[in-house]
Design a protein around this motif. Structure first.
Motif, PDB file in Angstrom:
ATOM      1  N   ASP A 124       0.853  -1.196   0.000  1.00  0.00           N
ATOM      2  CA  ASP A 124       0.000   0.000   0.000  1.00  0.00           C
ATOM      3  C   ASP A 124       0.884   1.240   0.000  1.00  0.00           C
ATOM      4  O   ASP A 124       0.905   2.044   0.933  1.00  0.00           O
ATOM      5  N   ASN A 125       1.619   1.378  -1.058  1.00  0.00           N
ATOM      6  CA  ASN A 125       2.657   2.408  -1.127  1.00  0.00           C
ATOM      7  C   ASN A 125       2.543   3.137  -2.452  1.00  0.00           C
ATOM      8  O   ASN A 125       2.387   2.514  -3.503  1.00  0.00           O
ATOM      9  N   ASN A 126       2.653   4.453  -2.418  1.00  0.00           N
ATOM     10  CA  ASN A 126       2.550   5.244  -3.642  1.00  0.00           C
ATOM     11  C   ASN A 126       3.748   5.031  -4.568  1.00  0.00           C
ATOM     12  O   ASN A 126       3.639   5.198  -5.779  1.00  0.00           O
ATOM     13  N   ASN A 127       4.891   4.676  -3.984  1.00  0.00           N
ATOM     14  CA  ASN A 127       6.084   4.476  -4.801  1.00  0.00           C
ATOM     15  C   ASN A 127       6.957   3.398  -4.157  1.00  0.00           C
ATOM     16  O   ASN A 127       7.736   3.674  -3.241  1.00  0.00           O
ATOM     17  N   ILE A 128       6.799   2.179  -4.632  1.00  0.00           N
ATOM     18  CA  ILE A 128       7.558   1.049  -4.092  1.00  0.00           C
ATOM     19  C   ILE A 128       9.052   1.244  -4.289  1.00  0.00           C
ATOM     20  O   ILE A 128       9.868   0.916  -3.421  1.00  0.00           O
ATOM     21  N   ASP A 129       9.452   1.804  -5.437  1.00  0.00           N
ATOM     22  CA  ASP A 129      10.878   1.985  -5.728  1.00  0.00           C
ATOM     23  C   ASP A 129      11.544   2.874  -4.682  1.00  0.00           C
ATOM     24  O   ASP A 129      12.649   2.581  -4.203  1.00  0.00           O
ATOM     25  N   ILE A 130      10.906   3.985  -4.319  1.00  0.00           N
ATOM     26  CA  ILE A 130      11.463   4.877  -3.309  1.00  0.00           C
ATOM     27  C   ILE A 130      11.555   4.168  -1.965  1.00  0.00           C
ATOM     28  O   ILE A 130      12.555   4.278  -1.247  1.00  0.00           O
ATOM     29  N   CYS A 131      10.515   3.410  -1.626  1.00  0.00           N
ATOM     30  CA  CYS A 131      10.496   2.683  -0.349  1.00  0.00           C
ATOM     31  C   CYS A 131      11.634   1.670  -0.282  1.00  0.00           C
ATOM     32  O   CYS A 131      12.360   1.598   0.719  1.00  0.00           O
ATOM     33  N   VAL A 132      11.807   0.889  -1.343  1.00  0.00           N
ATOM     34  CA  VAL A 132      12.852  -0.135  -1.356  1.00  0.00           C
ATOM     35  C   VAL A 132      14.233   0.515  -1.285  1.00  0.00           C
ATOM     36  O   VAL A 132      15.120   0.055  -0.553  1.00  0.00           O
ATOM     37  N   SER A 133      14.439   1.594  -2.026  1.00  0.00           N
ATOM     38  CA  SER A 133      15.737   2.288  -1.997  1.00  0.00           C
ATOM     39  C   SER A 133      16.055   2.801  -0.597  1.00  0.00           C
ATOM     40  O   SER A 133      17.199   2.690  -0.135  1.00  0.00           O
ATOM     41  N   SER A 134      15.063   3.345   0.088  1.00  0.00           N
ATOM     42  CA  SER A 134      15.301   3.876   1.439  1.00  0.00           C
ATOM     43  C   SER A 134      15.642   2.757   2.408  1.00  0.00           C
ATOM     44  O   SER A 134      16.520   2.908   3.266  1.00  0.00           O
ATOM     45  N   ILE A 135      14.977   1.609   2.271  1.00  0.00           N
ATOM     46  CA  ILE A 135      15.257   0.461   3.140  1.00  0.00           C
ATOM     47  C   ILE A 135      16.667  -0.063   2.886  1.00  0.00           C
ATOM     48  O   ILE A 135      17.453  -0.277   3.817  1.00  0.00           O
ATOM     49  N   VAL A 136      16.996  -0.279   1.623  1.00  0.00           N
ATOM     50  CA  VAL A 136      18.286  -0.871   1.260  1.00  0.00           C
ATOM     51  C   VAL A 136      19.442   0.038   1.682  1.00  0.00           C
ATOM     52  O   VAL A 136      20.406  -0.412   2.323  1.00  0.00           O
ATOM     53  N   TYR A 137      19.364   1.323   1.356  1.00  0.00           N
ATOM     54  CA  TYR A 137      20.443   2.240   1.715  1.00  0.00           C
ATOM     55  C   TYR A 137      20.577   2.378   3.228  1.00  0.00           C
ATOM     56  O   TYR A 137      21.696   2.467   3.762  1.00  0.00           O
ATOM     57  N   SER A 138      19.470   2.400   3.942  1.00  0.00           N
ATOM     58  CA  SER A 138      19.504   2.571   5.401  1.00  0.00           C
ATOM     59  C   SER A 138      20.111   1.366   6.099  1.00  0.00           C
ATOM     60  O   SER A 138      20.894   1.503   7.039  1.00  0.00           O
ATOM     61  N   ILE A 139      19.782   0.168   5.628  1.00  0.00           N
ATOM     62  CA  ILE A 139      20.307  -1.049   6.262  1.00  0.00           C
ATOM     63  C   ILE A 139      21.775  -1.258   5.896  1.00  0.00           C
ATOM     64  O   ILE A 139      22.591  -1.629   6.757  1.00  0.00           O
ATOM     65  N   TYR A 140      22.150  -0.996   4.664  1.00  0.00           N
ATOM     66  CA  TYR A 140      23.557  -1.121   4.269  1.00  0.00           C
ATOM     67  C   TYR A 140      24.440  -0.174   5.078  1.00  0.00           C
ATOM     68  O   TYR A 140      25.612  -0.464   5.333  1.00  0.00           O
TER      69      TYR A 140
END
Length: 301
Positions: A124-140
């Motif tokens: 339920d996200n307006n932009n999955i790409d932005i969400c995934v990028s934020s998760i990946v960069y934050s965890i790395y």
């Protein structure tokens, strides 16, 4: 005799007091040592960062304090920070990217590989790409991470590899004019928010066959974006660069210095963040005319 007994009594009393004081001092010293050890343990925590969405549509790096040195606890903390309307306090100009109703059903960490299993409301996200990028960069950014797998109700996320690396695009911009000599490079810029600078990574696709470090320096020196700022002097030149023992050495001309003959921290960090996102090195050594002036370790950022 009485005088001798009195002297003896005074001597014994004084000696007793001395012994009591000595024992007390040793006890206090032990307590102090104990406190110091506890403080040492407390300070052995993690400084992390999360990539939040700002009001201009960019994912922006924001430093956070994580009250744990356990990797799985740290990941959970990061995920909580990234949820929309979470309990963490940060500027109203920043918002999370994970839907507030989304639940992290499961989290696994095994020898550097992270598996996140979210509930269905993740979609339920307006932009999955932005969400995934934020998760990946934050965890790395936590370190000790080799790959990330994102599941939604036990199923792999559509459109993404099973193991997502940090080379995923973030704040993507394309300047391609042909299909020749295409280079992908991540460059960190600055964004001013309420008189405070934040770092913003931008994945750029360019027709440029040069080494990425040359592209990074030239892009920072010639930046003309209104939203994204670079404090790098337009006259700066990278005289030479090379990699040695997991270290990138960058030798600049005198225009690395500002008018006060100093190097701005923001300039060093924009360059260093960009290097670390494009090269597999652990340290950046900055020189001016061959003289070492600053070294930045990946783990210190």
């Amino acid at each position: 005799m009485i005088r001798r007994r009195a002297i003896r009594k005074i001597f014994i009393t004084t000696l007793s007091l001395f012994i009591i004081l000595t024992v007390s001092t040793i006890t206090n010293f032990k307590d102090t040592l104990s406190v110091n050890v506890q403080l040492e343990d407390v300070t052995n925590l993690t400084n992390g960062c999360v990539y939040l969405l700002n009001d201009k549509g960019y994912l922006v790096r924001k430093n956070i304090f994580i009250d744990s040195n356990n990797i799985t606890d740290s990941i959970r903390k990061v995920i909580n920070y990234l949820k929309i309307n979470n309990d963490e306090k940060y500027s109203s100009n920043f918002i999370g990217t994970i839907p507030s109703t989304c639940i992290l059903n499961d989290l696994l960490y095994d020898e550097g590989y992270v598996t996140l299993n979210f509930s269905k409301s993740f979609l339920d996200n307006n932009n999955i790409d932005i969400c995934v990028s934020s998760i990946v960069y934050s965890i790395y950014a936590l370190g000790d991470v080799e790959g990330i797998t994102i599941l939604v109700d036990d199923s792999y996320l559509d459109g993404y590899p099973k193991i997502i690396k940090k080379d995923i695009d973030i704040n993507k911009e394309s300047f391609l004019t042909s299909r020749e000599d295409i280079t992908k490079v991540v460059i960190y810029y600055l964004m001013n928010d309420n008189f405070e600078y934040y770092y913003v990574p931008v994945t750029k696709y360019l027709n440029d066959s040069r080494d990425k470090i040359n592209i990074i320096v030239d892009q920072l020196a010639s930046n003309t974006s209104y939203d994204l700022v670079s404090l790098v002097n337009s006259n700066i030149e990278l005289i030479n660069s090379y990699e040695e023992n997991d270290m990138m050495v960058l030798n600049f001309n005198n225009y690395l210095f500002d008018s006060d003959n100093k190097v701005l921290e923001e300039v060093l960090y924009c360059i260093s963040y960009s290097v670390f996102d494009n090269y597999d090195v652990d340290m950046v050594m900055v020189e001016v005319d061959g003289k070492n002036i600053y070294s930045i370790d990946r783990k210190s950022l």
